[in-house]
Design an enzyme around this catalytic site. Structure first.
Site, mmCIF file in Angstrom:
data_model
loop_
_atom_site.group_PDB
_atom_site.id
_atom_site.type_symbol
_atom_site.label_atom_id
_atom_site.label_comp_id
_atom_site.label_asym_id
_atom_site.label_seq_id
_atom_site.Cartn_x
_atom_site.Cartn_y
_atom_site.Cartn_z
ATOM 1 N N ARG A 13 75.249 51.420 68.649
ATOM 2 C CA ARG A 13 74.795 51.996 67.368
ATOM 3 C C ARG A 13 73.557 51.257 66.860
ATOM 4 O O ARG A 13 72.441 51.741 66.982
ATOM 5 C CB ARG A 13 75.944 51.958 66.348
ATOM 6 N N ASP A 14 73.730 50.052 66.358
ATOM 7 C CA ASP A 14 72.583 49.315 65.799
ATOM 8 C C ASP A 14 71.538 49.060 66.882
ATOM 9 O O ASP A 14 70.327 49.108 66.630
ATOM 10 C CB ASP A 14 73.083 47.984 65.213
ATOM 11 N N HIS A 204 76.936 39.655 60.227
ATOM 12 C CA HIS A 204 76.104 40.633 60.957
ATOM 13 C C HIS A 204 74.640 40.195 60.796
ATOM 14 O O HIS A 204 73.985 40.543 59.813
ATOM 15 C CB HIS A 204 76.350 42.020 60.352
ATOM 16 N N HIS A 206 70.739 39.748 61.994
ATOM 17 C CA HIS A 206 69.588 40.092 62.848
ATOM 18 C C HIS A 206 68.797 38.801 63.078
ATOM 19 O O HIS A 206 68.885 37.845 62.292
ATOM 20 C CB HIS A 206 68.765 41.194 62.181
ATOM 21 N N CYS A 237 66.685 48.401 62.206
ATOM 22 C CA CYS A 237 66.905 49.558 61.341
ATOM 23 C C CYS A 237 65.546 50.120 60.965
ATOM 24 O O CYS A 237 64.662 49.371 60.549
ATOM 25 C CB CYS A 237 67.685 49.118 60.104
ATOM 26 N N ASN A 246 69.702 42.665 66.533
ATOM 27 C CA ASN A 246 70.870 41.848 66.189
ATOM 28 C C ASN A 246 70.883 40.618 67.082
ATOM 29 O O ASN A 246 70.304 40.611 68.160
ATOM 30 C CB ASN A 246 72.152 42.636 66.487
HETATM 31 P P1 HMG Z 1 70.134 62.758 51.546
HETATM 32 O O1 HMG Z 1 68.872 63.472 51.933
HETATM 33 O O2 HMG Z 1 70.168 62.068 50.240
HETATM 34 O O3 HMG Z 1 71.439 63.657 51.654
HETATM 35 O O4 HMG Z 1 70.467 61.742 52.718
HETATM 36 P P2 HMG Z 1 71.753 65.134 51.275
HETATM 37 O O5 HMG Z 1 73.235 65.146 51.000
HETATM 38 O O6 HMG Z 1 70.810 65.644 50.241
HETATM 39 O O7 HMG Z 1 71.500 65.938 52.637
HETATM 40 C C1 HMG Z 1 70.219 66.100 53.204
HETATM 41 C C2 HMG Z 1 70.366 66.697 54.580
HETATM 42 O O8 HMG Z 1 71.104 65.796 55.432
HETATM 43 C C3 HMG Z 1 71.138 68.004 54.619
HETATM 44 O O9 HMG Z 1 70.652 68.740 55.731
HETATM 45 C C4 HMG Z 1 72.545 67.562 54.927
HETATM 46 O O10 HMG Z 1 73.329 68.546 55.530
HETATM 47 C C5 HMG Z 1 72.284 66.429 55.905
HETATM 48 P P3 HMG Z 1 69.519 69.892 55.549
HETATM 49 O O11 HMG Z 1 70.126 70.834 54.565
HETATM 50 O O12 HMG Z 1 68.301 69.192 55.011
HETATM 51 O O13 HMG Z 1 69.351 70.433 56.923
HETATM 52 N N1 HMG Z 1 73.364 65.439 55.918
HETATM 53 C C6 HMG Z 1 74.008 65.057 57.032
HETATM 54 N N2 HMG Z 1 73.861 65.425 58.313
HETATM 55 C C7 HMG Z 1 74.691 64.830 59.203
HETATM 56 N N3 HMG Z 1 75.603 63.897 58.862
HETATM 57 C C8 HMG Z 1 75.755 63.525 57.585
HETATM 58 C C9 HMG Z 1 74.936 64.112 56.603
HETATM 59 N N4 HMG Z 1 74.839 63.960 55.271
HETATM 60 C C10 HMG Z 1 73.877 64.780 54.854
HETATM 61 N N5 HMG Z 1 76.673 62.593 57.288
HETATM 62 C C11 HMG Z 1 71.956 60.390 53.968
HETATM 63 C C12 HMG Z 1 71.533 60.836 52.609
HETATM 64 C C13 HMG Z 1 72.882 59.209 53.770
HETATM 65 C C14 HMG Z 1 72.698 61.504 54.671
HETATM 66 C C15 HMG Z 1 70.716 60.010 54.805
HETATM 67 O O14 HMG Z 1 69.888 59.173 54.051
HETATM 68 C C16 HMG Z 1 71.089 59.321 56.090
HETATM 69 O O15 HMG Z 1 71.669 59.904 56.986
HETATM 70 N N6 HMG Z 1 70.728 58.063 56.238
HETATM 71 C C17 HMG Z 1 71.080 57.319 57.446
HETATM 72 C C18 HMG Z 1 70.672 55.935 57.309
HETATM 73 C C19 HMG Z 1 71.090 55.162 58.529
HETATM 74 O O16 HMG Z 1 71.829 55.599 59.378
HETATM 75 N N7 HMG Z 1 70.544 53.922 58.609
HETATM 76 C C20 HMG Z 1 70.849 53.026 59.687
HETATM 77 C C21 HMG Z 1 72.228 52.487 59.616
HETATM 78 S S1 HMG Z 1 72.463 51.254 58.368
HETATM 79 C C22 HMG Z 1 71.989 49.785 59.157
HETATM 80 O O17 HMG Z 1 71.421 49.798 60.212
HETATM 81 C C23 HMG Z 1 72.353 48.470 58.522
HETATM 82 C C24 HMG Z 1 73.548 47.805 59.203
HETATM 83 O O18 HMG Z 1 73.302 47.595 60.578
HETATM 84 C C25 HMG Z 1 73.866 46.467 58.543
HETATM 85 C C26 HMG Z 1 72.644 45.563 58.407
HETATM 86 O O19 HMG Z 1 71.979 45.242 59.425
HETATM 87 O O20 HMG Z 1 72.362 45.208 57.274
HETATM 88 C C27 HMG Z 1 74.810 48.684 59.080
HETATM 89 MG MG MG Z 2 72.243 45.914 61.405
#
Ligand code: HMG
Ligand code: MG
Length: 299
Positions: A13-14, A204, A206, A237, A246
């Protein structure tokens, strides 16, 4: 120091979510099989997030279905109920919600404030609890934010406490941009452990500034016993500009085994898994241990 340490492998994933080359479902399943074959038992395999935000995680349902037959615990990220529905339909037994300690990263990453993100997670955690699904919580930017700079440790404690109170079984502290240093890690863990049990916290980290292993060692000395790491040191990210991968699982395993902590991980097989993914994404894994193993083999 010799008590068991839980490793949560986040490479599929990450490790892959920020790569220019997206790996298809079959390649990701093969990667997870190789990680499992190397002895890793807890693996984060995908994310049910917007494909517009993170196209690399498309196909996570097929990936999750494809690895369910393996022994182990498989985690997936879910940002909201839509993600939870999709994860459950694919058979998820453990989901992870992801919040931030800083407003800037919260908005960039999941398009809402920290408080609003908690409101989104409430029904996810409540439904998961009712369904018998384990929930993990992430808190990003615990030691610094790419948008807001310094992060107040109390802000971290507040989000950690909220996630714990809502029912997260474990809360993972993300040094998303890898800016932390050992004494900051000690202070943060002590502050968090006043609010929730130390055994429920994961680290966690990086490795952007090369501090991750030193930070983990400091955290282990404080009593933390869960480490998130990515095979080969892949990761990053898209919403954390400049951050690198990471901490590498190989580097963590090498350190732990040297400390007398048995990991059950076969380093040769893990290095082979990371090399295979490195070949597919077109860059060698950044892990120092992988490089050392490869150099030794070449001699
Ligand atoms: P948004 O635009 O505010 O959400 O995004 P929305 O509810 O208005 O929906 C917009 C569109 O997204 C719509 O589609 C929804 O259907 C779709 P459209 O009508 O435009 O075609 N949608 C989805 N599609 C699939 N699965 C879903 C989903 N929800 C809405 N679950 C949202 C908000 C959270 C969805 C968006 O910003 C997003 O997906 N962000 C992902 C961010 C991400 O994955 N970042 C990386 C992971 S976090 C990380 O790496 C940190 C970590 O490792 C820890 C660390 O290192 O600190 C964990
Ligand atoms: Mg991370």
């Amino acid at each position: 120091m010799s008590e068991p340490v839980r490793i949560v492998e986040v490479g599929p994933r990450d490790g892959l979510q920020n790569e220019k080359t997206s790996l298809g479902v079959d390649a990701r399943i093969a990667f997870i099989e190789a990680l499992s074959g190397a002895g890793l038992t807890t693996i984060e395999v995908g994310a049910f997030v917007s494909p517009k935000a993170i196209p690399q995680m498309q196909g996570s349902a097929e990936v999750l279905r494809g690895v369910q037959r393996l022994a182990g615990e498989f985690h997936v990220l879910v940002p909201n109920e839509k993600g939870y529905d999709a994860a459950r339909a694919a058979g998820a037994k453990v989901v992870a919600v992801f919040a931030s300690a800083s407003e800037g990263f919260s908005r960039a990453n999941i398009n809402c404030s920290v408080a609003d993100s908690i409101e989104r997670f409430k029904p996810v955690i409540a439904r998961a609890t009712a369904d018998g699904v384990k929930v993990r919580g992430y808190v990003s930017c615990v030691l610094g934010c790419p948008y807001d700079g310094t992060v107040d440790p109390q802000a971290v404690v507040d989000v950690v406490t909220t996630l714990w109170d809502l029912g997260c079984a474990e809360v993972s502290l993300g040094d998303t941009i890898g800016v932390g240093t050992p004494n900051k890690v000690r202070e943060l863990l002590r502050a968090c452990a006043e609010a929730v049990p130390m055994q429920s916290l994961a680290m966690h980290f990086h490795d952007t500034y090369g501090q991750a292993l030193a930070n983990l060692y400091a955290g282990l000395e404080e009593g933390a016993r869960a480490i998130d790491s990515a095979a080969g040191g892949l990761g990053g990210c898209p919403y954390a500009p400049g951050a690198t991968g990471n901490v590498a699982t190989e580097d963590v395993v090498y350190m732990l085994e040297g400390l007398g902590v048995k990991t059950g991980v076969d380093l040769d097989r893990l290095v082979a898994a990371s090399n295979a993914v490195g070949a597919l994404i077109g860059r060698p894994p950044p892990s120092r241990v992988v490089a050392a193993f490869n150099a030794k083999r070449a001699r």
